[in-house]
Design a protein around this motif. Structure first.
Motif, mmCIF file in Angstrom:
data_model
loop_
_atom_site.group_PDB
_atom_site.id
_atom_site.type_symbol
_atom_site.label_atom_id
_atom_site.label_comp_id
_atom_site.label_asym_id
_atom_site.label_seq_id
_atom_site.Cartn_x
_atom_site.Cartn_y
_atom_site.Cartn_z
ATOM 1 N N LYS A 4 0.860 -1.179 0.000
ATOM 2 C CA LYS A 4 0.000 0.000 0.000
ATOM 3 C C LYS A 4 0.892 1.224 0.000
ATOM 4 O O LYS A 4 1.943 1.234 0.627
ATOM 5 C CB LYS A 4 -0.900 0.030 1.233
ATOM 6 C CG LYS A 4 -1.935 -1.065 1.252
ATOM 7 C CD LYS A 4 -2.835 -0.929 2.453
ATOM 8 C CE LYS A 4 -3.862 -2.049 2.436
ATOM 9 N NZ LYS A 4 -4.767 -1.965 3.577
ATOM 10 N N THR A 11 -4.567 12.555 3.419
ATOM 11 C CA THR A 11 -5.148 12.599 4.755
ATOM 12 C C THR A 11 -5.161 14.035 5.260
ATOM 13 O O THR A 11 -4.497 14.897 4.691
ATOM 14 C CB THR A 11 -4.363 11.687 5.733
ATOM 15 O OG1 THR A 11 -5.058 11.621 6.968
ATOM 16 C CG2 THR A 11 -2.944 12.158 5.940
ATOM 17 N N PRO A 24 -0.898 11.623 10.035
ATOM 18 C CA PRO A 24 -0.692 10.206 10.344
ATOM 19 C C PRO A 24 -0.939 9.358 9.099
ATOM 20 O O PRO A 24 -1.894 9.598 8.355
ATOM 21 C CB PRO A 24 -1.744 9.933 11.424
ATOM 22 C CG PRO A 24 -2.817 10.940 11.167
ATOM 23 C CD PRO A 24 -2.149 12.144 10.558
ATOM 24 N N ARG A 26 -0.568 5.763 9.322
ATOM 25 C CA ARG A 26 -0.746 4.378 9.760
ATOM 26 C C ARG A 26 -1.979 3.719 9.149
ATOM 27 O O ARG A 26 -1.902 2.631 8.582
ATOM 28 C CB ARG A 26 -0.819 4.332 11.279
ATOM 29 C CG ARG A 26 -1.025 2.944 11.818
ATOM 30 C CD ARG A 26 -1.061 2.932 13.325
ATOM 31 N NE ARG A 26 -1.293 1.567 13.760
ATOM 32 C CZ ARG A 26 -1.840 1.262 14.897
ATOM 33 N NH1 ARG A 26 -2.206 2.212 15.736
ATOM 34 N NH2 ARG A 26 -2.029 0.008 15.220
ATOM 35 N N GLU A 27 -3.135 4.348 9.302
ATOM 36 C CA GLU A 27 -4.369 3.751 8.793
ATOM 37 C C GLU A 27 -4.346 3.618 7.277
ATOM 38 O O GLU A 27 -4.765 2.595 6.732
ATOM 39 C CB GLU A 27 -5.583 4.559 9.235
ATOM 40 C CG GLU A 27 -5.920 4.361 10.700
ATOM 41 C CD GLU A 27 -7.201 5.076 11.090
ATOM 42 O OE1 GLU A 27 -8.074 5.276 10.230
ATOM 43 O OE2 GLU A 27 -7.303 5.438 12.278
ATOM 44 N N LEU A 28 -3.876 4.660 6.591
ATOM 45 C CA LEU A 28 -3.828 4.604 5.124
ATOM 46 C C LEU A 28 -2.942 3.475 4.624
ATOM 47 O O LEU A 28 -3.223 2.864 3.594
ATOM 48 C CB LEU A 28 -3.322 5.931 4.561
ATOM 49 C CG LEU A 28 -4.256 7.130 4.676
ATOM 50 C CD1 LEU A 28 -3.536 8.394 4.224
ATOM 51 C CD2 LEU A 28 -5.513 6.912 3.860
ATOM 52 N N GLY A 30 -2.362 0.743 6.371
ATOM 53 C CA GLY A 30 -2.837 -0.529 6.914
ATOM 54 C C GLY A 30 -1.857 -1.162 7.892
ATOM 55 O O GLY A 30 -1.840 -2.379 8.038
ATOM 56 N N CYS A 31 -1.062 -0.344 8.573
ATOM 57 C CA CYS A 31 -0.067 -0.861 9.519
ATOM 58 C C CYS A 31 -0.744 -1.341 10.796
ATOM 59 O O CYS A 31 -1.635 -0.675 11.321
ATOM 60 C CB CYS A 31 0.950 0.219 9.878
ATOM 61 S SG CYS A 31 1.956 0.750 8.486
ATOM 62 N N GLU A 32 -0.312 -2.490 11.290
ATOM 63 C CA GLU A 32 -0.853 -3.036 12.528
ATOM 64 C C GLU A 32 0.074 -2.805 13.711
ATOM 65 O O GLU A 32 -0.387 -2.650 14.834
ATOM 66 C CB GLU A 32 -1.109 -4.528 12.368
ATOM 67 C CG GLU A 32 -2.191 -4.835 11.357
ATOM 68 C CD GLU A 32 -2.410 -6.320 11.195
ATOM 69 O OE1 GLU A 32 -1.991 -7.102 12.081
ATOM 70 O OE2 GLU A 32 -2.992 -6.702 10.174
ATOM 71 N N SER A 35 3.443 2.833 13.671
ATOM 72 C CA SER A 35 2.815 4.134 13.437
ATOM 73 C C SER A 35 3.818 5.001 12.677
ATOM 74 O O SER A 35 4.991 5.060 13.047
ATOM 75 C CB SER A 35 2.461 4.784 14.774
ATOM 76 O OG SER A 35 1.971 6.084 14.558
ATOM 77 N N SER A 37 4.130 8.967 10.946
ATOM 78 C CA SER A 37 3.534 10.288 10.754
ATOM 79 C C SER A 37 4.575 11.247 10.214
ATOM 80 O O SER A 37 5.778 11.058 10.413
ATOM 81 C CB SER A 37 3.012 10.849 12.087
ATOM 82 O OG SER A 37 1.999 10.037 12.611
#
Length: 116
Positions: A4, A11, A24, A26-28, A30-32, A35, A37
């Motif tokens: 990804k 964002t 940030p 992380r969500e975009l 898909g990191c588990e 983090s 930024s």
């Protein structure tokens, strides 16, 4: 290959301040467990002071535009300042209080990565 990509243009900044922004990713991405930024500070501005006490998080700061100071509050109450030159990085232990500070005349950008 599964991967990804993401950029700060995809964002919104989570900081509502004309002197600084933080995007940030992380969500975009898909990191588990990681983090990531991007932080931008205008001249004379400070980031939020914080630490990761109570968790086992590793943090790395990488200056990617300009030089930035990382101020660390020592147990004695004194502040130790470390300057990161462009493309220089530092790893900071979880319990260490830290704050990004832009003491330069130009805008700085820093990539912040930490385990979660």
């Amino acid at each position: 290959m599964a991967y990804k990509t993401a950029g700060i243009g995809e964002t919104r900044s989570v900081i509502e301040d004309e002197g600084g922004e933080m995007w940030p990713l992380r969500e975009l991405l898909g990191c588990e467990r990681l983090s990531v930024s991007v932080v931008e500070l205008a001249p004379g501005r400070r980031g939020t002071e914080y630490d990761h006490a109570g968790c086992d998080c590793e943090s790395v700061y990488l200056a990617v535009q300009g030089a930035v100071d990382v101020d660390c509050l020592l147990p004695s109450g004194a502040v130790e300042s470390l300057t990161l030159e462009e493309y220089e990085a530092v790893s900071i232990p979880p319990e260490q209080s830290r704050q990004l500070v832009n003491r330069s005349d130009g805008t700085v950008r820093v990539v912040v990565a930490s385990t979660v």
